[in-house]
Motif scaffolding. Structure first.
Motif, PDB file in Angstrom:
ATOM      1  N   LEU A   1     -41.269  -3.390  -9.403  1.00 15.10           N
ATOM      2  CA  LEU A   1     -41.688  -4.397 -10.374  1.00 15.10           C
ATOM      3  C   LEU A   1     -42.738  -5.325  -9.782  1.00 15.10           C
ATOM      4  CD1 LEU A   1     -38.229  -5.254 -11.976  1.00 15.10           C
ATOM      5  CD2 LEU A   1     -40.131  -4.081 -13.091  1.00 15.10           C
ATOM      6  N   LEU A   2     -42.581  -5.710  -8.526  1.00 16.47           N
ATOM      7  CA  LEU A   2     -43.583  -6.557  -7.880  1.00 16.47           C
ATOM      8  C   LEU A   2     -44.931  -5.845  -7.796  1.00 16.47           C
ATOM      9  CD1 LEU A   2     -41.620  -8.262  -4.961  1.00 16.47           C
ATOM     10  CD2 LEU A   2     -42.745  -9.403  -6.875  1.00 16.47           C
ATOM     11  N   THR A   3     -44.914  -4.558  -7.488  1.00 17.55           N
ATOM     12  CA  THR A   3     -46.158  -3.783  -7.443  1.00 17.55           C
ATOM     13  C   THR A   3     -46.829  -3.752  -8.806  1.00 17.55           C
ATOM     14  OG1 THR A   3     -45.334  -2.396  -5.634  1.00 17.55           O
ATOM     15  CG2 THR A   3     -47.139  -1.514  -6.947  1.00 17.55           C
ATOM     16  N   GLU A   4     -46.008  -3.608  -9.849  1.00 20.39           N
ATOM     17  CA  GLU A   4     -46.574  -3.574 -11.206  1.00 20.39           C
ATOM     18  C   GLU A   4     -47.157  -4.929 -11.592  1.00 20.39           C
ATOM     19  OE1 GLU A   4     -47.548  -1.429 -14.708  1.00 20.39           O
ATOM     20  OE2 GLU A   4     -46.941  -0.836 -12.692  1.00 20.39           O
ATOM     21  N   ILE A   5     -46.488  -6.003 -11.220  1.00 20.92           N
ATOM     22  CA  ILE A   5     -47.002  -7.340 -11.523  1.00 20.92           C
ATOM     23  C   ILE A   5     -48.336  -7.571 -10.823  1.00 20.92           C
ATOM     24  CG2 ILE A   5     -46.615  -9.799 -11.112  1.00 20.92           C
ATOM     25  CD1 ILE A   5     -45.022  -8.773 -13.440  1.00 20.92           C
ATOM     26  N   ALA A   6     -48.452  -7.119  -9.582  1.00 14.24           N
ATOM     27  CA  ALA A   6     -49.732  -7.252  -8.879  1.00 14.24           C
ATOM     28  C   ALA A   6     -50.826  -6.472  -9.591  1.00 14.24           C
ATOM     29  CB  ALA A   6     -49.589  -6.776  -7.431  1.00 14.24           C
ATOM     30  N   ALA A   7     -50.473  -5.301 -10.126  1.00 13.29           N
ATOM     31  CA  ALA A   7     -51.454  -4.507 -10.869  1.00 13.29           C
ATOM     32  C   ALA A   7     -51.853  -5.213 -12.165  1.00 13.29           C
ATOM     33  CB  ALA A   7     -50.877  -3.123 -11.173  1.00 13.29           C
ATOM     34  N   VAL A   8     -50.892  -5.856 -12.819  1.00 12.80           N
ATOM     35  CA  VAL A   8     -51.206  -6.635 -14.028  1.00 12.80           C
ATOM     36  C   VAL A   8     -52.178  -7.754 -13.693  1.00 12.80           C
ATOM     37  CG1 VAL A   8     -50.249  -8.225 -15.745  1.00 12.80           C
ATOM     38  CG2 VAL A   8     -49.035  -6.113 -15.199  1.00 12.80           C
ATOM     39  N   ALA A   9     -51.898  -8.471 -12.596  1.00  7.86           N
ATOM     40  CA  ALA A   9     -52.773  -9.568 -12.187  1.00  7.86           C
ATOM     41  C   ALA A   9     -54.181  -9.071 -11.905  1.00  7.86           C
ATOM     42  CB  ALA A   9     -52.187 -10.268 -10.959  1.00  7.86           C
ATOM     43  N   ALA A  10     -54.280  -7.957 -11.196  1.00  9.12           N
ATOM     44  CA  ALA A  10     -55.601  -7.401 -10.895  1.00  9.12           C
ATOM     45  C   ALA A  10     -56.325  -7.006 -12.173  1.00  9.12           C
ATOM     46  CB  ALA A  10     -55.458  -6.195  -9.964  1.00  9.12           C
TER      47      ALA A  10
END
Length: 209
Positions: free
Chosen positions: A134-143
């Motif tokens: 989930l943290l990896t996905e959130i970072a991708a959303v931010a990017a």
């Protein structure tokens, strides 16, 4: 790690009560002051979700949500509901102190920043790496939204969450002592953490499928 779950974006229609249940299980001590009692609080959360402000983990086949990470971006967070909604649900006398408690929990992003609301994982699925996914996905959303960093707050009584965040590149930038909240919400300090966002922060949901 997390092989038996699918990571995606957005709360599926029909999963509102499930997401509210997960959030309450993870943050009920804190949310209870503002939105309790539990049954009413979960109903309020479920009824005022912004579906597009979360990454979710689901069990393939049954599509049961087993993890959720909410975030605030462009003025909207996963958990919604304004002043009128609170007063309508709780009444004036009960609603006003709840609005004051909610104000204590408010975190507004600065330009170029995505603010995480927290990660909630089903107890039966903890230890499977869902929080990391989930943290990896959130970072991708931010990017994807052109953000330069992700910000979150972690309380002093949740060292496991802080350790997870540190493993994913978050660094503490300041700690605010909140002894006045220890008796009320169960924690006495809040640490703000930042993680810089790169153009390719990790595997996205599309790559995982």
């Amino acid at each position: 790690m997390g092989a038996n779950v699918a990571i995606g974006r957005g709360v599926p229609r029909g999963a509102e009560e499930r997401v509210a249940e997960l959030y309450w299980e993870a943050f009920g001590r804190k949310l209870g002051v503002a939105l309790g009692p539990p049954e009413q609080g979960r109903a309020f959360i479920a009824g005022h979700l912004h579906h597009d402000r979360a990454a979710v983990a689901r069990v393939p086949g049954g599509d049961r949500v087993v993890g959720v990470a909410g975030y605030r971006l462009d003025g909207r967070a996963l958990t919604g509901g304004g002043v009128r909604d609170v007063l309508r649900a709780y009444g004036l006398l009960r609603g006003l102190p709840r609005l004051a408690a909610l104000a204590l929990l408010e975190r507004t992003p600065t330009p170029g920043e995505l603010v995480m609301d927290g990660i909630a994982v089903d107890p039966a699925h903890r230890g499977a790496g869902i929080g990391s996914l989930l943290l990896t996905e959130i970072a991708a959303v931010a990017a994807g939204h052109g953000c330069s960093r992700v910000r979150l707050d972690v309380i002093d009584v949740n060292p496991r969450a802080r350790a997870l965040y540190e493993r994913h590149g978050f660094r503490a930038v300041r700690t605010e002592q909140t002894p006045y909240l220890r008796g009320l919400m169960g924690f006495g300090a809040v640490t703000t953490m930042h993680r810089a966002v790169t153009a390719h922060p990790g595997t996205t949901s599309e790559q995982q499928r």
